[in-house]
Design a protein around this motif. Structure first.
Motif, short mmCIF file in Angstrom:
data_model
loop_
_atom_site.label_atom_id
_atom_site.label_comp_id
_atom_site.label_asym_id
_atom_site.label_seq_id
_atom_site.Cartn_x
_atom_site.Cartn_y
_atom_site.Cartn_z
N THR A 99 0.86 -1.17 0.00
CA THR A 99 0.00 0.00 0.00
C THR A 99 0.89 1.22 0.00
O THR A 99 1.79 1.35 0.83
N THR A 102 -0.40 4.56 -0.18
CA THR A 102 -1.06 5.52 0.69
C THR A 102 -2.55 5.22 0.76
O THR A 102 -3.11 4.64 -0.15
N THR A 103 -3.18 5.64 1.86
CA THR A 103 -4.62 5.45 1.95
C THR A 103 -5.33 6.79 1.72
O THR A 103 -6.54 6.87 1.78
N THR A 129 -6.99 9.44 -0.34
CA THR A 129 -7.63 9.37 -1.65
C THR A 129 -7.46 10.63 -2.47
O THR A 129 -7.95 10.74 -3.58
N GLU A 177 -10.12 1.45 -1.73
CA GLU A 177 -9.80 2.75 -1.11
C GLU A 177 -8.33 2.96 -0.82
O GLU A 177 -7.97 3.89 -0.11
N LYS A 178 -7.46 2.07 -1.31
CA LYS A 178 -6.03 2.26 -1.07
C LYS A 178 -5.32 2.33 -2.41
O LYS A 178 -5.76 1.72 -3.38
#
Lengths: 263, 245
Positions: A32, A34-35, A37, A50-51
């Motif tokens: 991942t 970044t989370t 958005t 959403e990641k």
């Protein structure tokens, strides 16, 4: 015929000799990034639950709101304005094409061109609408990974050592003897099949070995790095340049000079 | 065979491992300069080599080109010296074709094929020494090779085999354990999401035991992922140091 043999030896990882630590954010597929958005996703990433997740192994590059992952080795992605060097493998067989182009360009010819447009499936459209592009005559072609060619303002370089080089963005490097007469109005391609002098040929072979050396040591290719490498290799014979010990020596000197030039 | 105890009373297997323990894994990426991507893996005594070419234009008939995604073409080959008895046909036999199809199915699930329409990605896997778990070693090697080539993937694909003996699930079977004739399962997993890319079993196993064996295989695949993750990170780290800033 002279032959050289070597016994297998454990290779030291090259990064040890440099002793530097990479400060970049390195990712592997599935990581991942970044989370948040708020970011736009670029090459090497995809959206999942959403990641923002990486899809290639490489370093994360962030330009304002755009995040992309630059992979170590990639297939060439065409962009408008890139210079490419390539060989004609196939051509359309239509009547107008026959009349117009067959006289100039045939299958198997090497040409330099500029990218005009990129289609959605990745195919690129090339043009040679300038006198500096077109068919290539005598010279040496080196194929390298496209990710090692540095993006610069110009990719046509006349090196002071006596040869010229075209650094194609697609990884095709063309090394050729500097043309003596630079006609401004004449232009066009004149088939020059005269034998190239020994001095020129030696310069070109040395340059070719230097390019291969830089590629094996994973250094970026641009006019300065090639020139410094050429100068560092002068004390050695052309055929010795690619021997491991001599490669290390030359590349160390090249790196040093490049660092001094930057700093 | 008399006296062949796959699992001892103290819980040790023939080669001294515990039930859920993996064999020693060593892997390296970028072993061939000519190919777009390559990797070599050793899982215990099983050795596999994977080479990837692509994405490039479709070879052969243009009609096979898919308009919206890339075609994945896998070929499995095992060297004639890879097994105890010399093999006659390295590739082209039924088992190799089936393995090729399974690998293709596995990688079509993991590679983001929509990014390269009308092109072809070739994955060639060669087994140099077969000591059980050849499918798993091939998948693991191919994953590293695809990453080395810079082809975008959803996630790692990690695979492992599992078996069932005396009420215990064994992970990462060696050739002796496979040849003993018990049920064996091969699992290919995408670790981050836990999704299964391929599950293959060709034996009889009571359904009550399936979950246990499946969990053993999944845990082993996750352990393989930890190792492969380290290998890839180290490779990327070294390459990025060389490239400089």
């Amino acid at each position: 015929m002279a032959m050289e043999m070597r016994l297998p030896k454990v290779r030291k990882p090259l990064s040890e000799t440099l002793g530097r630590d990479s400060k970049k954010h390195l990712v592997v597929p599935g990581d991942t990034i970044t989370t948040d958005t708020g970011f736009m996703r670029g090459h090497g990433t995809y959206m999942g639950e959403e990641k923002l997740i990486a899809s290639v192994a490489g370093s994360v590059e962030r330009v304002n709101k755009l995040i992309c992952v630059k992979a170590l080795k990639t297939r060439y992605n065409g962009e408008v304005g890139d210079i490419v060097v390539g060989r004609i493998t196939e051509r359309r067989r239509s009547a107008e094409d026959e009349l117009a182009m067959r006289g100039f360009l045939q299958e198997g010819d090497l040409i330099s061109a500029e990218v005009q447009a990129v289609f959605s499936d990745g195919a690129v459209s090339l043009h040679t609408r300038s006198l500096k592009y077109g068919k290539l005559g005598q010279g040496v072609l080196v194929q390298v990974s496209p990710s090692l060619v540095k993006r610069q303002k110009t990719h046509f370089h006349d090196l002071p050592c006596g040869a010229s080089v075209i650094l194609g963005n697609n990884g095709f490097i063309w090394i050729y003897p500097t043309p003596e007469h630079k006609d401004e109005d004449g232009g066009g391609f004149v088939a020059n099949l005269e034998p190239v002098s020994l001095g020129d040929r030696e310069v070109i072979s040395r340059l070719r070995n230097c390019v291969v050396l830089l590629v094996t040591q994973r250094m970026m290719l641009y006019d300065t790095s090639i020139l410094y490498c050429y100068e560092a290799s002068l004390p050695h014979q052309i055929k010795d340049i690619l021997k491991p010990e001599i490669m290390e020596e030359i590349v160390l000197e090249t790196r040093q000079r490049l660092l001094e030039q930057e700093g | 065979m008399a006296g062949l105890e796959l699992l001892s009373d103290q819980g040790y297997r023939i080669d001294g491992r515990r039930a859920g323990e993996l064999r020693k894994i060593q892997a390296r990426m970028g072993v061939f300069a000519q190919a777009d991507g390559s990797a070599y893996i050793e899982q215990g005594n099983t050795k596999a080599l994977a080479v990837v070419y692509g994405p490039h234009e479709i070879r052969g008939s243009r009609s096979r080109a898919l308009p919206d995604r890339a075609l994945v073409n896998c070929q499995y080959s095992s060297a004639t010296f890879s097994t105890g008895e010399r093999k006659r046909r390295p590739h082209g036999d039924r088992k190799s074709c089936e393995m090729g199809l399974q690998l293709r199915q596995t990688f079509e699930a993991a590679i983001l094929t929509k990014l390269h329409p009308r092109s072809q990605i070739d994955i060639y896997v060669q087994v140099l020494q077969a000591d059980g778990g050849t499918y798993a070693a091939c998948v693991n090697a191919a994953t590293l090779a695809v990453m080395d080539a810079g082809i975008p993937m959803r996630d790692f694909v990690c695979a492992c085999s599992a078996g069932f003996v005396d009420g215990t699930a064994l992970a990462d079977l060696s050739h002796v354990e496979e040849a003993a004739g018990g049920p064996q399962l091969a699992l290919a997993l995408l670790p981050a999401s836990g999704q299964i890319a391929l599950l293959e079993m060709d034996a009889r196993l009571h359904e009550d035991h399936l979950e246990q064996v499946l969990e053993a295989a999944a845990q082993a695949a996750r352990d393989v992922h930890t190792l492969l993750d380290q290998v890839v990170r180290q490779h990327v780290q070294e390459a990025s140091i060389l490239l400089g800033d």
